[in-house]
Scaffold this motif. Sequence first.
Motif, PDB file in Angstrom:
ATOM      1  N   ARG A  10       0.825  -1.215   0.000  1.00 24.93           N
ATOM      2  CA  ARG A  10       0.000   0.000   0.000  1.00 24.93           C
ATOM      3  C   ARG A  10       0.857   1.263   0.000  1.00 24.93           C
ATOM      4  O   ARG A  10       0.514   2.249  -0.650  1.00 24.93           O
ATOM      5  CB  ARG A  10      -0.950   0.003   1.183  1.00 24.93           C
ATOM      6  CG  ARG A  10      -2.071  -0.992   1.019  1.00 24.93           C
ATOM      7  CD  ARG A  10      -3.068  -0.883   2.125  1.00 24.93           C
ATOM      8  NE  ARG A  10      -4.092  -1.898   1.981  1.00 24.93           N
ATOM      9  CZ  ARG A  10      -5.209  -1.906   2.667  1.00 24.93           C
ATOM     10  NH1 ARG A  10      -5.442  -0.965   3.553  1.00 24.93           N
ATOM     11  NH2 ARG A  10      -6.081  -2.864   2.485  1.00 24.93           N
ATOM     12  N   VAL A  11       1.945   1.243   0.740  1.00 25.73           N
ATOM     13  CA  VAL A  11       2.829   2.414   0.771  1.00 25.73           C
ATOM     14  C   VAL A  11       3.426   2.653  -0.617  1.00 25.73           C
ATOM     15  O   VAL A  11       3.457   3.786  -1.098  1.00 25.73           O
ATOM     16  CB  VAL A  11       3.935   2.251   1.833  1.00 25.73           C
ATOM     17  CG1 VAL A  11       4.978   3.357   1.711  1.00 25.73           C
ATOM     18  CG2 VAL A  11       3.343   2.245   3.236  1.00 25.73           C
ATOM     19  N   SER A  16       3.705   5.711  -5.686  1.00 23.05           N
ATOM     20  CA  SER A  16       3.625   5.701  -7.156  1.00 23.05           C
ATOM     21  C   SER A  16       2.512   6.622  -7.641  1.00 23.05           C
ATOM     22  O   SER A  16       2.681   7.360  -8.619  1.00 23.05           O
ATOM     23  CB  SER A  16       3.399   4.283  -7.668  1.00 23.05           C
ATOM     24  OG  SER A  16       4.517   3.481  -7.404  1.00 23.05           O
ATOM     25  N   GLY A  17       1.371   6.594  -6.965  1.00 22.83           N
ATOM     26  CA  GLY A  17       0.268   7.476  -7.325  1.00 22.83           C
ATOM     27  C   GLY A  17       0.627   8.939  -7.132  1.00 22.83           C
ATOM     28  O   GLY A  17       0.293   9.789  -7.963  1.00 22.83           O
ATOM     29  N   TYR A  18       1.314   9.228  -6.047  1.00 22.14           N
ATOM     30  CA  TYR A  18       1.755  10.597  -5.782  1.00 22.14           C
ATOM     31  C   TYR A  18       2.693  11.075  -6.894  1.00 22.14           C
ATOM     32  O   TYR A  18       2.558  12.188  -7.407  1.00 22.14           O
ATOM     33  CB  TYR A  18       2.452  10.661  -4.425  1.00 22.14           C
ATOM     34  CG  TYR A  18       2.970  12.029  -4.061  1.00 22.14           C
ATOM     35  CD1 TYR A  18       2.123  12.974  -3.491  1.00 22.14           C
ATOM     36  CD2 TYR A  18       4.294  12.371  -4.294  1.00 22.14           C
ATOM     37  CE1 TYR A  18       2.592  14.238  -3.160  1.00 22.14           C
ATOM     38  CE2 TYR A  18       4.779  13.625  -3.969  1.00 22.14           C
ATOM     39  CZ  TYR A  18       3.924  14.554  -3.406  1.00 22.14           C
ATOM     40  OH  TYR A  18       4.386  15.800  -3.077  1.00 22.14           O
ATOM     41  N   ALA A  19       3.628  10.214  -7.281  1.00 24.09           N
ATOM     42  CA  ALA A  19       4.586  10.569  -8.338  1.00 24.09           C
ATOM     43  C   ALA A  19       3.870  10.776  -9.669  1.00 24.09           C
ATOM     44  O   ALA A  19       4.181  11.716 -10.408  1.00 24.09           O
ATOM     45  CB  ALA A  19       5.658   9.489  -8.457  1.00 24.09           C
ATOM     46  N   ALA A  22       2.036  14.150  -9.583  1.00 26.01           N
ATOM     47  CA  ALA A  22       2.977  15.260  -9.742  1.00 26.01           C
ATOM     48  C   ALA A  22       3.395  15.407 -11.202  1.00 26.01           C
ATOM     49  O   ALA A  22       3.404  16.513 -11.747  1.00 26.01           O
ATOM     50  CB  ALA A  22       4.203  15.050  -8.857  1.00 26.01           C
ATOM     51  N   ASP A  23       3.711  14.298 -11.828  1.00 20.69           N
ATOM     52  CA  ASP A  23       4.139  14.316 -13.227  1.00 20.69           C
ATOM     53  C   ASP A  23       3.023  14.827 -14.137  1.00 20.69           C
ATOM     54  O   ASP A  23       3.262  15.651 -15.024  1.00 20.69           O
ATOM     55  CB  ASP A  23       4.591  12.917 -13.631  1.00 20.69           C
ATOM     56  CG  ASP A  23       5.261  12.880 -14.985  1.00 20.69           C
ATOM     57  OD1 ASP A  23       6.119  13.751 -15.245  1.00 20.69           O
ATOM     58  OD2 ASP A  23       4.931  11.988 -15.785  1.00 20.69           O
ATOM     59  N   ARG A  24       1.811  14.368 -13.933  1.00 24.67           N
ATOM     60  CA  ARG A  24       0.685  14.757 -14.785  1.00 24.67           C
ATOM     61  C   ARG A  24       0.312  16.216 -14.633  1.00 24.67           C
ATOM     62  O   ARG A  24      -0.262  16.812 -15.541  1.00 24.67           O
ATOM     63  CB  ARG A  24      -0.541  13.925 -14.465  1.00 24.67           C
ATOM     64  CG  ARG A  24      -0.472  12.536 -14.983  1.00 24.67           C
ATOM     65  CD  ARG A  24      -1.769  11.853 -14.728  1.00 24.67           C
ATOM     66  NE  ARG A  24      -2.375  11.612 -16.024  1.00 24.67           N
ATOM     67  CZ  ARG A  24      -3.556  11.092 -16.194  1.00 24.67           C
ATOM     68  NH1 ARG A  24      -4.295  10.789 -15.167  1.00 24.67           N
ATOM     69  NH2 ARG A  24      -4.022  10.888 -17.398  1.00 24.67           N
ATOM     70  N   HIS A  25       0.606  16.797 -13.485  1.00 22.87           N
ATOM     71  CA  HIS A  25       0.189  18.164 -13.225  1.00 22.87           C
ATOM     72  C   HIS A  25       1.356  19.144 -13.220  1.00 22.87           C
ATOM     73  O   HIS A  25       1.284  20.218 -12.625  1.00 22.87           O
ATOM     74  CB  HIS A  25      -0.603  18.225 -11.918  1.00 22.87           C
ATOM     75  CG  HIS A  25      -1.891  17.475 -12.014  1.00 22.87           C
ATOM     76  ND1 HIS A  25      -3.007  17.996 -12.628  1.00 22.87           N
ATOM     77  CD2 HIS A  25      -2.226  16.212 -11.645  1.00 22.87           C
ATOM     78  CE1 HIS A  25      -3.982  17.099 -12.608  1.00 22.87           C
ATOM     79  NE2 HIS A  25      -3.520  16.001 -12.017  1.00 22.87           N
ATOM     80  N   GLY A  26       2.437  18.780 -13.896  1.00 27.20           N
ATOM     81  CA  GLY A  26       3.546  19.687 -14.126  1.00 27.20           C
ATOM     82  C   GLY A  26       4.578  19.788 -13.024  1.00 27.20           C
ATOM     83  O   GLY A  26       5.517  20.569 -13.135  1.00 27.20           O
ATOM     84  N   ALA A  32      11.630  10.074  -9.884  1.00 26.34           N
ATOM     85  CA  ALA A  32      12.409   9.995 -11.127  1.00 26.34           C
ATOM     86  C   ALA A  32      13.836   9.568 -10.807  1.00 26.34           C
ATOM     87  O   ALA A  32      14.526  10.198 -10.012  1.00 26.34           O
ATOM     88  CB  ALA A  32      12.412  11.340 -11.840  1.00 26.34           C
ATOM     89  N   GLY A  33      14.254   8.462 -11.382  1.00 30.66           N
ATOM     90  CA  GLY A  33      15.601   7.961 -11.178  1.00 30.66           C
ATOM     91  C   GLY A  33      15.768   7.045  -9.975  1.00 30.66           C
ATOM     92  O   GLY A  33      16.854   6.506  -9.758  1.00 30.66           O
ATOM     93  N   PHE A  34      14.711   6.856  -9.184  1.00 31.84           N
ATOM     94  CA  PHE A  34      14.820   6.040  -7.979  1.00 31.84           C
ATOM     95  C   PHE A  34      15.149   4.591  -8.323  1.00 31.84           C
ATOM     96  O   PHE A  34      16.007   3.979  -7.682  1.00 31.84           O
ATOM     97  CB  PHE A  34      13.522   6.135  -7.168  1.00 31.84           C
ATOM     98  CG  PHE A  34      13.569   5.510  -5.793  1.00 31.84           C
ATOM     99  CD1 PHE A  34      14.638   5.733  -4.932  1.00 31.84           C
ATOM    100  CD2 PHE A  34      12.526   4.718  -5.342  1.00 31.84           C
ATOM    101  CE1 PHE A  34      14.670   5.170  -3.657  1.00 31.84           C
ATOM    102  CE2 PHE A  34      12.537   4.152  -4.073  1.00 31.84           C
ATOM    103  CZ  PHE A  34      13.609   4.382  -3.235  1.00 31.84           C
ATOM    104  N   HIS A  35      14.502   4.048  -9.342  1.00 28.82           N
ATOM    105  CA  HIS A  35      14.777   2.653  -9.737  1.00 28.82           C
ATOM    106  C   HIS A  35      16.248   2.480 -10.118  1.00 28.82           C
ATOM    107  O   HIS A  35      16.927   1.572  -9.641  1.00 28.82           O
ATOM    108  CB  HIS A  35      13.877   2.235 -10.900  1.00 28.82           C
ATOM    109  CG  HIS A  35      14.158   0.855 -11.383  1.00 28.82           C
ATOM    110  ND1 HIS A  35      14.996   0.593 -12.441  1.00 28.82           N
ATOM    111  CD2 HIS A  35      13.732  -0.352 -10.932  1.00 28.82           C
ATOM    112  CE1 HIS A  35      15.062  -0.713 -12.627  1.00 28.82           C
ATOM    113  NE2 HIS A  35      14.310  -1.303 -11.726  1.00 28.82           N
TER     114      HIS A  35
END
Length: 102
Positions: A10-11, A16-19, A22-26, A32-35
């Motif tokens: 869940r965390v 992932s949803g938060y990221a 953020a990406d979709r709304h500019g 980014a780059g964490f993987h």
Amino acid sequence: MVVGKSSFDRVTVFLSGYATHADRHGGPDPLAGFHEWLVARRGRDCNHGWPGQVLHIALPQGWEDIGNLPPEEEQRAIAVLFELLDAFLAEREVAGNSEAPA
């Protein structure tokens, strides 16, 4: 952060949803780059996304079901996730931008 039941799955879905939001709304993607950073830190890659990379570090003995970890493994995985995320974001901040650290 409120995710209901305390679980690694869940965390990671929340983050992932938060990221994605953020990406979709500019805004900058905080993951980014964490993987890639995790792969470099671990010293090897596999077919898992960043949640699986975190689990490889937190639970080197392996796991059976990411959605149903035993309580002690859930706690360990969540603690290691936030330790790694803190280290990643700190390195990125020192680099002076929102891009992944080198």
